[in-house]
Design a protein around this motif. Structure first.
Motif, PDB file in Angstrom:
ATOM      1  N   THR A 110       0.785  -1.035   0.216  1.00  0.00           N
ATOM      2  CA  THR A 110       0.114   0.032  -0.040  1.00  0.00           C
ATOM      3  C   THR A 110       0.912   1.243   0.145  1.00  0.00           C
ATOM      4  O   THR A 110       0.482   2.303  -0.679  1.00  0.00           O
ATOM      5  CB  THR A 110      -1.083   0.141   1.180  1.00  0.00           C
ATOM      6  N   LYS A 132      -2.390   8.982  -1.106  1.00  0.00           N
ATOM      7  CA  LYS A 132      -3.331   8.001  -0.669  1.00  0.00           C
ATOM      8  C   LYS A 132      -2.742   6.549  -0.807  1.00  0.00           C
ATOM      9  O   LYS A 132      -1.694   6.490  -1.635  1.00  0.00           O
ATOM     10  CB  LYS A 132      -4.755   8.047  -1.612  1.00  0.00           C
ATOM     11  N   ASN A 135      -3.355   0.505  -4.289  1.00  0.00           N
ATOM     12  CA  ASN A 135      -4.091  -0.484  -3.990  1.00  0.00           C
ATOM     13  C   ASN A 135      -4.264  -1.542  -5.540  1.00  0.00           C
ATOM     14  O   ASN A 135      -4.942  -2.382  -5.393  1.00  0.00           O
ATOM     15  CB  ASN A 135      -5.652  -0.227  -3.658  1.00  0.00           C
ATOM     16  N   ALA A 150      -3.183   4.475  -6.891  1.00  0.00           N
ATOM     17  CA  ALA A 150      -3.342   4.807  -5.508  1.00  0.00           C
ATOM     18  C   ALA A 150      -5.175   4.700  -5.655  1.00  0.00           C
ATOM     19  O   ALA A 150      -5.622   5.193  -6.510  1.00  0.00           O
ATOM     20  CB  ALA A 150      -2.679   5.960  -5.019  1.00  0.00           C
ATOM     21  N   SER A 151      -5.626   5.105  -4.354  1.00  0.00           N
ATOM     22  CA  SER A 151      -7.261   5.081  -4.215  1.00  0.00           C
ATOM     23  C   SER A 151      -7.707   6.706  -4.513  1.00  0.00           C
ATOM     24  O   SER A 151      -8.684   6.490  -5.186  1.00  0.00           O
ATOM     25  CB  SER A 151      -7.644   4.943  -2.768  1.00  0.00           C
ATOM     26  N   ASP A 152      -6.674   7.699  -4.868  1.00  0.00           N
ATOM     27  CA  ASP A 152      -7.159   8.765  -5.422  1.00  0.00           C
ATOM     28  C   ASP A 152      -6.994   8.844  -7.065  1.00  0.00           C
ATOM     29  O   ASP A 152      -7.392   9.783  -7.507  1.00  0.00           O
ATOM     30  CB  ASP A 152      -6.514   9.939  -4.697  1.00  0.00           C
ATOM     31  N   GLY A 153      -6.597   7.824  -7.453  1.00  0.00           N
ATOM     32  CA  GLY A 153      -6.271   7.763  -8.727  1.00  0.00           C
ATOM     33  C   GLY A 153      -5.119   8.117  -9.479  1.00  0.00           C
ATOM     34  O   GLY A 153      -4.846   8.274 -10.728  1.00  0.00           O
ATOM     35  N   PRO A 175     -13.429   6.075  -4.604  1.00  0.00           N
ATOM     36  CA  PRO A 175     -12.111   5.779  -4.604  1.00  0.00           C
ATOM     37  C   PRO A 175     -11.716   4.703  -5.677  1.00  0.00           C
ATOM     38  O   PRO A 175     -12.686   3.905  -6.024  1.00  0.00           O
ATOM     39  CB  PRO A 175     -11.676   5.045  -3.294  1.00  0.00           C
ATOM     40  N   VAL A 176     -10.747   4.882  -6.279  1.00  0.00           N
ATOM     41  CA  VAL A 176     -10.180   4.113  -7.231  1.00  0.00           C
ATOM     42  C   VAL A 176      -9.688   2.864  -6.487  1.00  0.00           C
ATOM     43  O   VAL A 176      -9.168   2.949  -5.821  1.00  0.00           O
ATOM     44  CB  VAL A 176      -9.110   4.723  -8.083  1.00  0.00           C
ATOM     45  N   VAL A 177     -10.188   1.593  -7.105  1.00  0.00           N
ATOM     46  CA  VAL A 177      -9.629   0.288  -6.639  1.00  0.00           C
ATOM     47  C   VAL A 177      -8.800  -0.629  -7.516  1.00  0.00           C
ATOM     48  O   VAL A 177      -8.476  -1.590  -7.021  1.00  0.00           O
ATOM     49  CB  VAL A 177     -11.060  -0.441  -5.812  1.00  0.00           C
ATOM     50  N   ALA A 192     -13.364   2.751 -10.331  1.00  0.00           N
ATOM     51  CA  ALA A 192     -13.451   3.332  -9.084  1.00  0.00           C
ATOM     52  C   ALA A 192     -14.530   2.086  -8.413  1.00  0.00           C
ATOM     53  O   ALA A 192     -15.025   1.252  -9.182  1.00  0.00           O
ATOM     54  CB  ALA A 192     -14.109   4.703  -9.050  1.00  0.00           C
ATOM     55  N   SER A 193     -14.737   2.376  -7.165  1.00  0.00           N
ATOM     56  CA  SER A 193     -15.496   1.286  -6.438  1.00  0.00           C
ATOM     57  C   SER A 193     -17.194   1.410  -6.832  1.00  0.00           C
ATOM     58  O   SER A 193     -17.737   0.679  -6.432  1.00  0.00           O
ATOM     59  CB  SER A 193     -15.345   1.560  -4.776  1.00  0.00           C
TER      60      SER A 193
END
Length: 208
Positions: A110, A132, A135, A150-153, A175-177, A192-193
């Motif tokens: 992470t 962020k 992931n 990362a989760s913020d893209g 968030p981007v996953v 994204a989720s």
């Protein structure tokens, strides 16, 4: 869908020809569809940490599972080159990608730390402050580079992986996953989720 699962699904990965896919659950259970073959799983086995991702071999004749402690489980023609299992990690592992050039693989944590096994190390963000957590990751078609997201893209490119843009710094509804490579163009998609898709040098086919 409609089936009782012992653990939630952690990831989906397509076969090399795009005509099938595998689902992997947190308990290591693996489910094959289309032309994806089942080579074994960790379902029903004791795990020290949950499985978080799956990576197929370049020919689709096997796959690796990776757990959040960096442990690797090899099936089919996937060769075991080592793992971070039993090693101290600053942050948990969240993804794995195969090196098509060598038959090895990379693990990503992470914090953007990269662990290379039978594959060259092209760089990481393990010592850099991130806005962020990372992931997911994917490699280039020739195996000479990789991206992670990362989760913020935010996108981080290493080796011959070209940076085509990111969602970093842009407000997101969710968030981007994860991300996937477009091997036809060398671009990539972010998901994204909420099912939103962001395309960079790759065609947009729709979103959920």
């Amino acid at each position: 869908a409609g089936q009782t699962l012992n653990s939630p699904i952690a990831h989906i990965v397509s076969t090399p020809d795009g005509k099938g896919y595998w689902l992997v659950a947190a308990d290591g259970g693996t489910f094959s569809f289309g032309d994806a073959h089942f080579f074994g799983s960790m379902g029903g086995q004791h795990l020290n940490a949950p499985v978080v991702d799956l990576a197929p071999t370049p020919d689709g004749g096997g796959y690796w599972l990776v757990a959040s402690d960096g442990g690797i489980f090899s099936f089919g023609d996937a060769a075991f080159h080592g793992s971070m299992g039993s090693q101290h990690l600053n942050k948990p592992v969240v993804g794995i990608s195969a090196d098509t050039a060598t038959g090895g693989y990379w693990e990503v944590a992470t914090d953007g730390g990269i662990f290379a096994f039978g594959a060259p190390f092209f760089g990481s963000t393990g010592a850099i402050h991130l806005n962020k957590p990372v992931n997911g990751m994917t490699s280039t078609s020739d195996g000479l580079g990789y991206w992670f997201v990362a989760s913020d893209g935010g996108i981080f490119a290493f080796g011959d992986a070209q940076f085509h843009g990111s969602m970093g710094g842009t407000p997101l509804n969710a968030p981007v996953v994860g991300m996937a490579t477009d091997y036809a163009t060398g671009g990539y998609w972010l998901v994204a989720s909420d099912g939103g898709i962001f395309s960079f040098n790759a065609p947009f086919y729709g979103a959920a």
